[in-house]
Design a protein around this motif. Structure first.
Motif, PDB file in Angstrom:
ATOM      1  N   THR A  91      30.439  38.847  34.993  1.00 29.50           N
ATOM      2  CA  THR A  91      30.741  37.639  34.207  1.00 29.50           C
ATOM      3  C   THR A  91      32.099  37.069  34.617  1.00 29.50           C
ATOM      4  O   THR A  91      32.946  37.782  35.135  1.00 29.50           O
ATOM      5  CB  THR A  91      30.872  37.984  32.705  1.00 29.50           C
ATOM      6  N   PRO A  92      32.327  35.765  34.316  1.00 33.62           N
ATOM      7  CA  PRO A  92      33.632  35.165  34.621  1.00 33.62           C
ATOM      8  C   PRO A  92      34.763  35.784  33.811  1.00 33.62           C
ATOM      9  O   PRO A  92      35.920  35.682  34.173  1.00 33.62           O
ATOM     10  CB  PRO A  92      33.453  33.683  34.240  1.00 33.62           C
ATOM     11  N   GLN A  93      34.409  36.457  32.706  1.00 36.39           N
ATOM     12  CA  GLN A  93      35.460  37.061  31.863  1.00 36.39           C
ATOM     13  C   GLN A  93      35.935  38.411  32.406  1.00 36.39           C
ATOM     14  O   GLN A  93      36.879  38.992  31.881  1.00 36.39           O
ATOM     15  CB  GLN A  93      34.933  37.297  30.433  1.00 36.39           C
ATOM     16  N   THR A  96      39.079  40.759  37.879  1.00 35.88           N
ATOM     17  CA  THR A  96      38.766  40.176  39.190  1.00 35.88           C
ATOM     18  C   THR A  96      38.495  41.251  40.237  1.00 35.88           C
ATOM     19  O   THR A  96      39.276  42.186  40.398  1.00 35.88           O
ATOM     20  CB  THR A  96      39.928  39.276  39.662  1.00 35.88           C
ATOM     21  N   SER A 135      34.439  40.076  37.552  1.00 36.50           N
ATOM     22  CA  SER A 135      34.278  38.693  38.021  1.00 36.50           C
ATOM     23  C   SER A 135      34.682  38.629  39.489  1.00 36.50           C
ATOM     24  O   SER A 135      35.487  39.439  39.945  1.00 36.50           O
ATOM     25  CB  SER A 135      35.211  37.776  37.214  1.00 36.50           C
ATOM     26  N   GLY A 137      35.929  35.755  40.547  1.00 34.96           N
ATOM     27  CA  GLY A 137      36.940  34.693  40.610  1.00 34.96           C
ATOM     28  C   GLY A 137      36.814  33.747  39.432  1.00 34.96           C
ATOM     29  O   GLY A 137      35.812  33.772  38.710  1.00 34.96           O
ATOM     30  N   ASP A 138      37.831  32.914  39.287  1.00 33.57           N
ATOM     31  CA  ASP A 138      37.888  32.044  38.100  1.00 33.57           C
ATOM     32  C   ASP A 138      37.127  30.748  38.333  1.00 33.57           C
ATOM     33  O   ASP A 138      37.720  29.686  38.477  1.00 33.57           O
ATOM     34  CB  ASP A 138      39.355  31.755  37.739  1.00 33.57           C
ATOM     35  N   TYR A 139      35.835  30.859  38.426  1.00 35.92           N
ATOM     36  CA  TYR A 139      34.982  29.672  38.516  1.00 35.92           C
ATOM     37  C   TYR A 139      33.622  30.069  37.950  1.00 35.92           C
ATOM     38  O   TYR A 139      33.240  31.236  37.989  1.00 35.92           O
ATOM     39  CB  TYR A 139      34.825  29.194  39.960  1.00 35.92           C
ATOM     40  N   VAL A 140      32.950  29.092  37.407  1.00 34.89           N
ATOM     41  CA  VAL A 140      31.664  29.393  36.770  1.00 34.89           C
ATOM     42  C   VAL A 140      30.539  29.154  37.779  1.00 34.89           C
ATOM     43  O   VAL A 140      30.505  28.123  38.428  1.00 34.89           O
ATOM     44  CB  VAL A 140      31.443  28.501  35.522  1.00 34.89           C
TER      45      VAL A 140
END
Ligand SMILES: c1cc(-c2cnc[nH]2)ccn1
Length: 249
Positions: A91-93, A96, A135, A137-140
């Protein structure tokens, strides 16, 4: 290593997971990758795997029941700690993913990846079954399937026997924390651009120093954060200083 993947798109994995290093590792018996279709773990005639969110809002949430049914089939009771097994929600949450995390995951004998889609997965799945969220990385993204394949691609390289000699040399340079040095192959001159002379010298020590200096240059230019707090031996201090001089610092 046994990898299970819970997904509504098992067919996404066929190509990438049967190709190149991952595919060869499976053929060598170093790991097996088994996607499971969550729809096979539904009990209604429409094989429903998602529903509207309580409290309203856009989109759909993935139902808990298919995950519970699949995980009970695979591992028995929730949180039944089995040495060497990790259940990962993608998940994005999550924390990393990194080369260090790839190396850590490669030490497990069994990994189970839970691939979410839509607005995510019913919270009771995370509360009951999940050991760790990861995740890339910080992208959906549309779902957890592509991130799962990215993680498998990275971790498989740490399985003994998965890499040929040449590829493991490449791993060595990255895993020492610098970016890769520039690579060239034939012809020596292409479109008026010549291969750097040190690489043609046949002088292995000169080539090694040149590559190390170029790795410092690139790392300084594009990922200076990797150099922070890094202690350098005398040779690296000299090469790093030469690298900075050559880029005009
Ligand atoms: C892991 C998963 C995701 C993701 C899953 N579903 C939508 N985005 C994004 C980044 N890293």
């Amino acid at each position: 290593m046994k990898i299970h993947i819970l997904t509504i798109f098992p067919e996404m994995f066929a190509g990438p997971m049967s190709t190149s290093i991952v595919g060869r590792a499976c053929q060598k018996g170093l790991l097996s990758i088994e996607p499971h279709n969550l729809r096979d773990y539904t009990k209604d005639k429409h094989r429903q795997i998602d529903d509207r969110p309580f409290g309203g809002g856009a989109g759909m949430v993935m139902k808990a029941e298919p995950f519970f049914e699949a995980l009970t089939t695979l591992v028995g009771a929730p949180k039944e700690k089995k040495e060497g097994r990790k259940i990962i929600m993608v998940t994005p949450q999550g924390a990393t993913f990194s080369q260090a995390k790839a190396r850590e995951l490669a030490s497990y004998s069994e990994l189970i990846f839970l691939c979410g889609r839509y607005e995510g997965i019913d919270e009771r799945v995370r509360e009951t079954w999940v050991d760790e969220e990861v995740s890339i990385g910080d992208y959906v993204l549309t779902g957890g399937e592509l991130p799962t394949m990215v993680m498998i691609d990275a971790l498989v390289r740490f399985l003994p026997g998965a890499l040929g000699d040449e590829a493991s040399a490449e791993e060595e340079s990255f895993s020492d924390g610098l970016l890769e040095y520039p690579q060239y192959t034939r012809p020596e001159v292409y479109q008026g651009m010549a291969v750097p002379a040190p690489l043609l010298s046949g002088h292995h020590e000169q080539i090694r120093r040149w590559r190390r200096k170029e790795a410092f240059k690139r790392t300084y230019q594009f990922r200076r954060d990797l150099l922070k707090g890094r202690s350098l031996d005398i040779e690296d201090q000299v090469l790093f200083a030469e690298a900075l001089q050559e880029v005009g610092i």
